[in-house]
Design a protein around this motif. Structure first.
Motif, mmCIF file in Angstrom:
data_model
loop_
_atom_site.group_PDB
_atom_site.id
_atom_site.type_symbol
_atom_site.label_atom_id
_atom_site.label_comp_id
_atom_site.label_asym_id
_atom_site.label_seq_id
_atom_site.Cartn_x
_atom_site.Cartn_y
_atom_site.Cartn_z
ATOM 1 N N PRO A 1 0.379 8.159 0.972
ATOM 2 C CA PRO A 1 0.698 9.529 0.553
ATOM 3 C C PRO A 1 1.354 10.317 1.685
ATOM 4 O O PRO A 1 1.021 10.143 2.863
ATOM 5 N N GLU A 2 2.285 11.182 1.336
ATOM 6 C CA GLU A 2 3.039 11.944 2.331
ATOM 7 C C GLU A 2 2.128 12.757 3.250
ATOM 8 O O GLU A 2 2.402 12.880 4.443
ATOM 9 N N ASN A 3 1.032 13.262 2.719
ATOM 10 C CA ASN A 3 0.157 14.089 3.556
ATOM 11 C C ASN A 3 -0.491 13.292 4.687
ATOM 12 O O ASN A 3 -1.009 13.871 5.630
ATOM 13 N N GLU A 4 -0.441 11.969 4.639
ATOM 14 C CA GLU A 4 -1.015 11.145 5.688
ATOM 15 C C GLU A 4 -0.043 10.912 6.849
ATOM 16 O O GLU A 4 -0.461 10.486 7.921
ATOM 17 N N TYR A 5 1.235 11.149 6.633
ATOM 18 C CA TYR A 5 2.201 10.890 7.703
ATOM 19 C C TYR A 5 3.109 12.068 8.042
ATOM 20 O O TYR A 5 3.750 12.069 9.087
ATOM 21 N N LYS A 6 3.155 13.102 7.213
ATOM 22 C CA LYS A 6 4.136 14.160 7.458
ATOM 23 C C LYS A 6 3.853 14.967 8.718
ATOM 24 O O LYS A 6 4.753 15.587 9.263
ATOM 25 N N VAL B 1 5.208 6.895 9.155
ATOM 26 C CA VAL B 1 4.189 6.042 8.529
ATOM 27 C C VAL B 1 3.677 5.021 9.534
ATOM 28 O O VAL B 1 2.469 4.771 9.625
ATOM 29 N N PHE B 2 4.568 4.447 10.321
ATOM 30 C CA PHE B 2 4.178 3.509 11.371
ATOM 31 C C PHE B 2 3.129 4.133 12.289
ATOM 32 O O PHE B 2 2.101 3.539 12.586
ATOM 33 N N LYS C 1 0.861 -1.179 0.000
ATOM 34 C CA LYS C 1 0.000 0.000 0.000
ATOM 35 C C LYS C 1 0.899 1.230 0.000
ATOM 36 O O LYS C 1 1.784 1.353 0.856
ATOM 37 N N ILE C 2 0.691 2.122 -0.928
ATOM 38 C CA ILE C 2 1.448 3.374 -1.001
ATOM 39 C C ILE C 2 0.754 4.383 -0.088
ATOM 40 O O ILE C 2 -0.443 4.623 -0.213
#
Length: 76
Positions: free
Chosen positions: A11-16, A37-38, A8-9
């Motif tokens: 997106p940066e906006n979900e973890y930054k 991301v974790f 699963k990719i």
């Protein structure tokens, strides 16, 4: 392929959002996105052999052997 079904990719906006606070927590800045991301995924752990991850206590670290044991346990 078989592997791509389980990738699963993220997106940066979900973890930054987590990156800023992790800069103070980790010695190796290259590990920060993975730990972010974790946290964003509320994952069970991180599969790695990177020794820096063993220095943190936020994420459980799974090695190849750990993953093989998990797979074997799921199959039995």
């Amino acid at each position: 392929s078989f592997i791509e079904e389980y990738i699963k990719i993220i997106p940066e906006n979900e973890y930054k959002i987590h990156i800023g606070k992790l800069k103070e927590e980790l010695k190796d800045i290259n590990d920060i996105p993975y730990l972010a991301v974790f946290i964003a995924l509320n994952a069970e752990g991180i599969w790695t052999h990177d020794p820096h991850f063993k220095e943190q206590n936020m994420a459980k670290v799974f090695t190849n052997i750990d993953m093989l044991r998990l797979i074997k346990g799921a199959v039995e």
